[in-house]
Design an enzyme around this catalytic site. Structure first.
Site, PDB file in Angstrom:
ATOM      1  N   LYS A 268      12.952  -2.825   1.140  1.00 53.98           N
ATOM      2  CA  LYS A 268      12.112  -3.959   0.771  1.00 53.98           C
ATOM      3  C   LYS A 268      12.781  -5.264   1.205  1.00 53.98           C
ATOM      4  CE  LYS A 268       9.958  -2.068  -3.440  1.00 53.98           C
ATOM      5  NZ  LYS A 268       8.567  -2.135  -2.978  1.00 53.98           N
ATOM      6  N   GLU A 340       7.835   5.913  -3.160  1.00 55.07           N
ATOM      7  CA  GLU A 340       8.673   6.919  -3.819  1.00 55.07           C
ATOM      8  C   GLU A 340       8.157   7.350  -5.188  1.00 55.07           C
ATOM      9  OE1 GLU A 340       9.099   3.783  -4.167  1.00 55.07           O
ATOM     10  OE2 GLU A 340       9.453   3.642  -6.324  1.00 55.07           O
ATOM     11  N   ARG A 342       5.220   8.162  -6.232  1.00 50.78           N
ATOM     12  CA  ARG A 342       4.346   9.349  -6.166  1.00 50.78           C
ATOM     13  C   ARG A 342       5.151  10.611  -5.922  1.00 50.78           C
ATOM     14  NH1 ARG A 342       1.103   6.601  -1.306  1.00 50.78           N
ATOM     15  NH2 ARG A 342       1.774   4.782  -2.502  1.00 50.78           N
TER      16      ARG A 342
END
Ligand code: BES
Ligand code: MN
Ligand code: ZN
Length: 491
Positions: A268, A340, A342
């Site tokens: 990110k 991540e 899920r």
């Protein structure tokens, strides 16, 4: 905060809070407090141009003939739209640093239900919540002064019961959940988090912790892949409350507990990455809900499961393109290591479903930034394979005040997860990001009634117009889940 329910008799210390409704000539308990009574009140009211509109207030300090330090007269708006919880929250926000430790809300004399009197305390406690665990130099004026909340009500025993047996324990859960979300990621990492949950054995919860070895044996490579880049060991924690009939199918609640989400190799950007300490907000709601359920001794069987992992980039971290085999046997091509949540839930859901055979499962997760684009910070997104369960959640939203909004699932959205390289990929595309995430989860729940609540916009907030929400962690979901259990599994 110390809490008590009292009769309408004047109290002898602190602030007496007196609601006055719009257009009403009655001034409630004020006359009981003052020698001067009507005269002094009328003069103060006139000087403040007070009409009872919500938001108005005036004070009478050191009223003659009374031992209270202050009468705080508050516009309560129209009687028919009076919300005791919100009223108490607003007043608490206003008085929190006023230097008084005791506040008494005079909610007697106007037919307020015991339930609403109990909710007033919840409003006050939530509005009074602060997270100062790591402040070593907290200036005195930033320390909340209120330590005792009293509510005057015509049926004080009933109000106390509604609080002690329902709203109070749930509020304890909300505050616990807020603390978990607000703690920094070097304090709440998977093992530390699991240890906090273990302590809940004290309130009668059964707690079982599965470490990485056990998860390997079970074949949870989808969850384990997320933790591969982290020095911290991943954990799966199961909480059980067996308050229902023996053998009755349990309800299951499951939470995403990514204690920090860097995005992994699909890293990110740096700005606001710190917010990702709250990426365990779904799991915090589950833990908080289990606290409410246990403390109020709910007559239901409930399983709470949280998947705790830290998503980090590293030499061992999983790579975009990796194919992992989930516990269900389905293979997943991990095209984006930042999708991540899920992956964690895939195994947590499959495990819960096959091991505990629940009547229904609800999972909560700070799953997608896209849900914030859709619904902002006011509603959580609900996705379900079962209209009855979706309806139950909508009802629980209404009764708890925690707003949610259903979004669709469809085979056409499901198709967006197809890939030539495995049974599915872990991202859809730019379109319908929250829905494709939900479609992914749906593949791991079999035929069980299931709902996914995306709480990315509601579990953590940096701006908060609601006076009950005082910190980044809101505790969203604890109340909704308790109402859901109470309305569908108890009695
Ligand atoms: N934890 C994030 C979702 C999130 C984003 C929560 C912002 C709260 C605020 C999640 O793991 C994530 O990174 N999702 C990606 C999915 C994408 C890679 C398909 C997202 O939303 O961008
Ligand atoms: Mn992510
Ligand atoms: Zn995440």
């Amino acid at each position: 905060m110390k809490v008590s329910f009292v009769s309408g008799k004047p109290v002898t210390r602190g602030v007496a809070v007196i609601p006055v409704f719009e257009g009403s000539k009655a001034f409630g308990s004020t006359k009981d407090y003052m020698d001067a009574g009507k005269t002094q009140f009328a003069a103060a009211k006139k000087a403040a141009k007070f009409t009872g509109k919500s938001g108005q207030s005036f004070d009478i300090f050191a009223p003659a003939g009374s031992k209270v330090s202050r009468l705080h007269v508050v516009g309560a708006g129209k009687r028919e739209s009076f919300n005791a919880e919100m009223f108490a929250a607003k007043v608490t926000a206003k008085l929190l640093f006023a230097g008084e430790s005791t506040v008494t809300f005079h909610l007697d004399g106007f037919d307020l239900s015991p339930d609403d009197a109990a909710r007033a305390v919840v409003g006050a406690r939530l509005a009074g919540y602060r997270f100062n665990n790591h402040k070593t130099k907290l200036p005195k004026e930033k320390k909340p002064n209120i330590t005792t909340i009293r509510v005057a009500h015509d049926s004080q025993a009933k109000a106390k019961k509604a609080y002690d047996n329902f709203h109070g324990p749930i509020c304890d859960g909300v505050i616990f959940a807020r603390d978990l979300v607000n703690e920094p990621p070097n304090v709440i990492y998977p093992k530390a988090y699991a240890n906090r949950i273990k302590k809940l054995k004290d309130i009668g919860l059964k707690v079982e912790v599965l470490g990485e070895k056990r998860m390997e044996t079970l074949g949870m490579h989808s969850l384990l892949g997320v933790g591969r880049g982290s020095e911290r060991e991943s954990q799966l924690v199961v909480m059980r409350w067996d308050g229902g009939k023996k053998g009755a199918k349990p309800a299951a609640i499951i939470g995403k507990g990514v204690t920090f989400d860097t995005g992994g190799i699909s890293l990110k950007p740096g700005a606001n990455m710190w917010d990702m300490k709250g990426d365990m907000g779904g799991s915090a709601a589950v833990v908080g809900a289990m606290i409410g359920i246990a403390k109020r001794k709910a007559k239901a069987n409930v399983i709470g499961v949280v998947g705790l992992v830290e998503n980090m980039p590293d030499g061992r971290a999983q790579l975009p393109g990796d194919v992992v085999t989930s516990m269900s046997g389905q293979t997943i091509e991990v095209l984006n290591t930042d999708a991540e949540g899920r992956l964690v839930l895939a195994d947590a859901l499959h495990y819960t479903n096959t091991k505990y055979k629940p009547k229904a499962m609800i999972n909560l997760a700070t799953l997608t930034g896209a849900i914030i684009i859709s619904l902002g910070h006011e509603h959580a997104g609900v996705f379900s394979n079962d209209d009855g369960l979706a309806e139950q959640i909508s009802n629980a939203s209404d009764s708890s005040g925690e707003r949610s909004w259903r979004l669709p699932l469809l085979p056409e959205y499901d198709k967006l997860l197809d890939t030539p390289n495995a049974d599915m990929k872990n991202i859809g595309g730019r379109a319908a990001g929250s829905i494709t995430a939900a479609q992914f989860l749906k593949r791991f729940v079999g035929d069980t009634a299931w709902a996914h609540i995306d709480v990315a916009g509601t579990a953590m907030k940096n701006t908060r117009p609601d006076p009950r929400e005082t910190t980044f962690g809101t505790g969203y979901g604890v109340r909704l889940l308790n109402h859901w259990i109470a309305e569908n599994y108890e009695g």
